[in-house]
Design a protein around this motif. Structure first.
Motif, PDB file in Angstrom:
ATOM      1  N   PHE A 144      -5.528  23.108   5.777  1.00 19.33           N
ATOM      2  CA  PHE A 144      -5.008  22.233   4.721  1.00 19.33           C
ATOM      3  C   PHE A 144      -5.865  20.975   4.591  1.00 19.33           C
ATOM      4  O   PHE A 144      -6.805  20.752   5.377  1.00 19.33           O
ATOM      5  N   SER A 145      -5.500  20.174   3.613  1.00 18.92           N
ATOM      6  CA  SER A 145      -6.134  18.872   3.398  1.00 18.92           C
ATOM      7  C   SER A 145      -5.043  17.816   3.243  1.00 18.92           C
ATOM      8  O   SER A 145      -3.921  18.117   2.829  1.00 18.92           O
ATOM      9  N   GLN A 146      -5.366  16.572   3.603  1.00 17.39           N
ATOM     10  CA  GLN A 146      -4.457  15.433   3.423  1.00 17.39           C
ATOM     11  C   GLN A 146      -5.168  14.395   2.559  1.00 17.39           C
ATOM     12  O   GLN A 146      -6.352  14.125   2.739  1.00 17.39           O
ATOM     13  N   ASN A 147      -4.408  13.852   1.637  1.00 17.97           N
ATOM     14  CA  ASN A 147      -4.957  12.814   0.761  1.00 17.97           C
ATOM     15  C   ASN A 147      -4.102  11.554   0.893  1.00 17.97           C
ATOM     16  O   ASN A 147      -2.904  11.567   0.607  1.00 17.97           O
ATOM     17  N   LEU A 148      -4.710  10.470   1.351  1.00 17.30           N
ATOM     18  CA  LEU A 148      -4.025   9.188   1.420  1.00 17.30           C
ATOM     19  C   LEU A 148      -4.074   8.557   0.038  1.00 17.30           C
ATOM     20  O   LEU A 148      -5.117   8.099  -0.420  1.00 17.30           O
ATOM     21  N   ASP A 149      -2.926   8.537  -0.653  1.00 19.87           N
ATOM     22  CA  ASP A 149      -2.891   8.081  -2.042  1.00 19.87           C
ATOM     23  C   ASP A 149      -2.910   6.563  -2.146  1.00 19.87           C
ATOM     24  O   ASP A 149      -3.634   5.996  -2.964  1.00 19.87           O
ATOM     25  N   TRP A 150      -2.120   5.876  -1.354  1.00 20.84           N
ATOM     26  CA  TRP A 150      -2.044   4.422  -1.383  1.00 20.84           C
ATOM     27  C   TRP A 150      -1.435   3.898  -0.081  1.00 20.84           C
ATOM     28  O   TRP A 150      -0.860   4.680   0.693  1.00 20.84           O
ATOM     29  N   TYR A 151      -1.553   2.616   0.145  1.00 18.37           N
ATOM     30  CA  TYR A 151      -0.912   2.000   1.301  1.00 18.37           C
ATOM     31  C   TYR A 151      -0.674   0.522   1.019  1.00 18.37           C
ATOM     32  O   TYR A 151      -1.263  -0.068   0.106  1.00 18.37           O
ATOM     33  N   LYS A 152       0.198  -0.090   1.812  1.00 13.58           N
ATOM     34  CA  LYS A 152       0.461  -1.521   1.744  1.00 13.58           C
ATOM     35  C   LYS A 152      -0.044  -2.169   3.028  1.00 13.58           C
ATOM     36  O   LYS A 152       0.303  -1.711   4.123  1.00 13.58           O
ATOM     37  N   PRO A 153      -0.850  -3.189   2.928  1.00 11.52           N
ATOM     38  CA  PRO A 153      -1.352  -3.866   4.137  1.00 11.52           C
ATOM     39  C   PRO A 153      -0.192  -4.435   4.957  1.00 11.52           C
ATOM     40  O   PRO A 153       0.821  -4.870   4.411  1.00 11.52           O
ATOM     41  N   TYR A 154      -0.359  -4.394   6.261  1.00  7.60           N
ATOM     42  CA  TYR A 154       0.677  -4.919   7.143  1.00  7.60           C
ATOM     43  C   TYR A 154       0.703  -6.446   7.052  1.00  7.60           C
ATOM     44  O   TYR A 154      -0.336  -7.096   7.079  1.00  7.60           O
ATOM     45  N   THR A 155       1.887  -7.032   6.947  1.00  7.22           N
ATOM     46  CA  THR A 155       2.026  -8.486   6.877  1.00  7.22           C
ATOM     47  C   THR A 155       3.312  -8.893   7.577  1.00  7.22           C
ATOM     48  O   THR A 155       4.298  -8.155   7.590  1.00  7.22           O
ATOM     49  N   THR A 156       3.280 -10.093   8.166  1.00  5.01           N
ATOM     50  CA  THR A 156       4.465 -10.641   8.835  1.00  5.01           C
ATOM     51  C   THR A 156       5.156 -11.699   7.982  1.00  5.01           C
ATOM     52  O   THR A 156       6.162 -12.265   8.404  1.00  5.01           O
ATOM     53  N   ASN A 157       4.636 -11.930   6.777  1.00  3.67           N
ATOM     54  CA  ASN A 157       5.212 -12.940   5.890  1.00  3.67           C
ATOM     55  C   ASN A 157       6.018 -12.245   4.799  1.00  3.67           C
ATOM     56  O   ASN A 157       5.452 -11.647   3.890  1.00  3.67           O
ATOM     57  N   PRO A 158       7.352 -12.331   4.865  1.00  5.73           N
ATOM     58  CA  PRO A 158       8.165 -11.615   3.883  1.00  5.73           C
ATOM     59  C   PRO A 158       8.343 -12.357   2.552  1.00  5.73           C
ATOM     60  O   PRO A 158       8.977 -11.836   1.646  1.00  5.73           O
TER      61      PRO A 158
END
Length: 286
Positions: A144-158
């Motif tokens: 199979f193949s995996q495609n990373l479509d999007w992500y959100k950067p990790y942050t500690t400031n809400p």
């Protein structure tokens, strides 16, 4: 002269009488023989030979999910071949495409798989039934193949918005190997058509995955949980193609008056008669 005529008449009547009696006796003997033969035939219990052949079908769960879930598309073809009275060789071939959205990332998995193994039927069928309550094992392999479509950067400031970053990064040439424990049922709903379902517990053996992204979903294995454990389910409809019948272990209706000795061996009628005679003699001696 008159006496001779009477004697002749009497002799003819006597011969006619004996002829009628003889014919009646012969007919009676024939009737008794026919009745006895019919009775003997009726006493023979009918046998139901075991059918052997190939059963092919599809997983309805994957097909219906493809209709109502716009994040999934897939199918699975299933088949088994009866090896013995209880043992079946099984193969399952399919394709999965899943677009998954998590809280901090989204990915798409696309690939094919093959599972092979055996099922053992725990159910004892009556007459010509061919139902199954079974347990089994599978070996599975997927590419199979995996495609990373999007992500959100990790942050500690809400307090500040954390927008998704589209990346569309594809990882190809991935693979996985696993084993499964399977338990399920199959029943014949009408002539040669079977329906059934199974539950599966899977354990990952080896996998090839990217250095910076984990295999979260594997086609045929389903979602991977901690420790490389997974679960699965399928709901199938299949058609049986009979190839031959075997009388080797045909089902026979048990005889009503069958008796057995202390070792569990069937006592034949002659042996049973001798036992009854010995019991009567022992009773007379007392």
């Amino acid at each position: 002269m008159k006496f001779k005529l009477i004697l002749k008449y009497f002799t003819s009547s006597l011969m006619l009488f004996f002829s009628v009696v003889t014919v009646a006796q012969e007919e009676n003997q024939k009737t008794e023989q026919s009745t006895e033969t019919a009775h003997m035939v009726a006493q023979v219990p009918p046998k139901y030979p075991q059918r052997y052949g190939l059963r092919v079908g599809a997983d309805l769960f994957r097909i219906t999910r493809s209709l109502y879930d716009n994040t999934y598309n897939g199918f699975e073809v299933v088949g088994d071949y009866r090896l013995t009275k209880k043992l079946y060789a099984v193969a399952e071939l399919g394709h999965d495409k899943l677009k998954k959205t998590e809280s901090t990332y989204g990915y798409t998995t696309n690939g094919s798989y093959l599972r092979i193994g055996v099922d053992y039927n725990l159910h004892e069928n009556w007459l010509d039934r061919e139902d199954q309550i079974y347990v089994g094992g599978r070996y599975g392999f997927s590419t199979f193949s995996q495609n990373l479509d999007w992500y959100k950067p990790y942050t500690t400031n809400p307090y500040f918005e954390n927008p998704a970053i589209p990346i569309n990064k594809k990882y190809s040439g991935l693979s996985a190997h696993w084993v499964e424990f399977v338990a399920g049922v199959k029943t014949r709903v009408f002539n040669n058509v079977f329906m059934g379902f199974s539950l599966r517990l899977t354990g990952l053996l080896t996998q090839k995955q990217p250095d910076d992204f984990e295999n979260l979903y594997i086609p045929g294995f389903n979602r991977k949980y901690s420790g490389g454990i997974g679960v699965g389910f399928n709901y199938t409809v299949s058609y049986f193609i009979p190839l031959y019948k075997s009388n080797k272990k045909a089902f026979t209706i048990p005889e009503k008056d069958t008796k057995y000795d202390l070792e569990g061996n069937k006592i034949e009628s002659e042996d049973l008669r001798m036992i009854q005679e010995n019991k009567q003699k022992a009773g007379e001696d007392l």
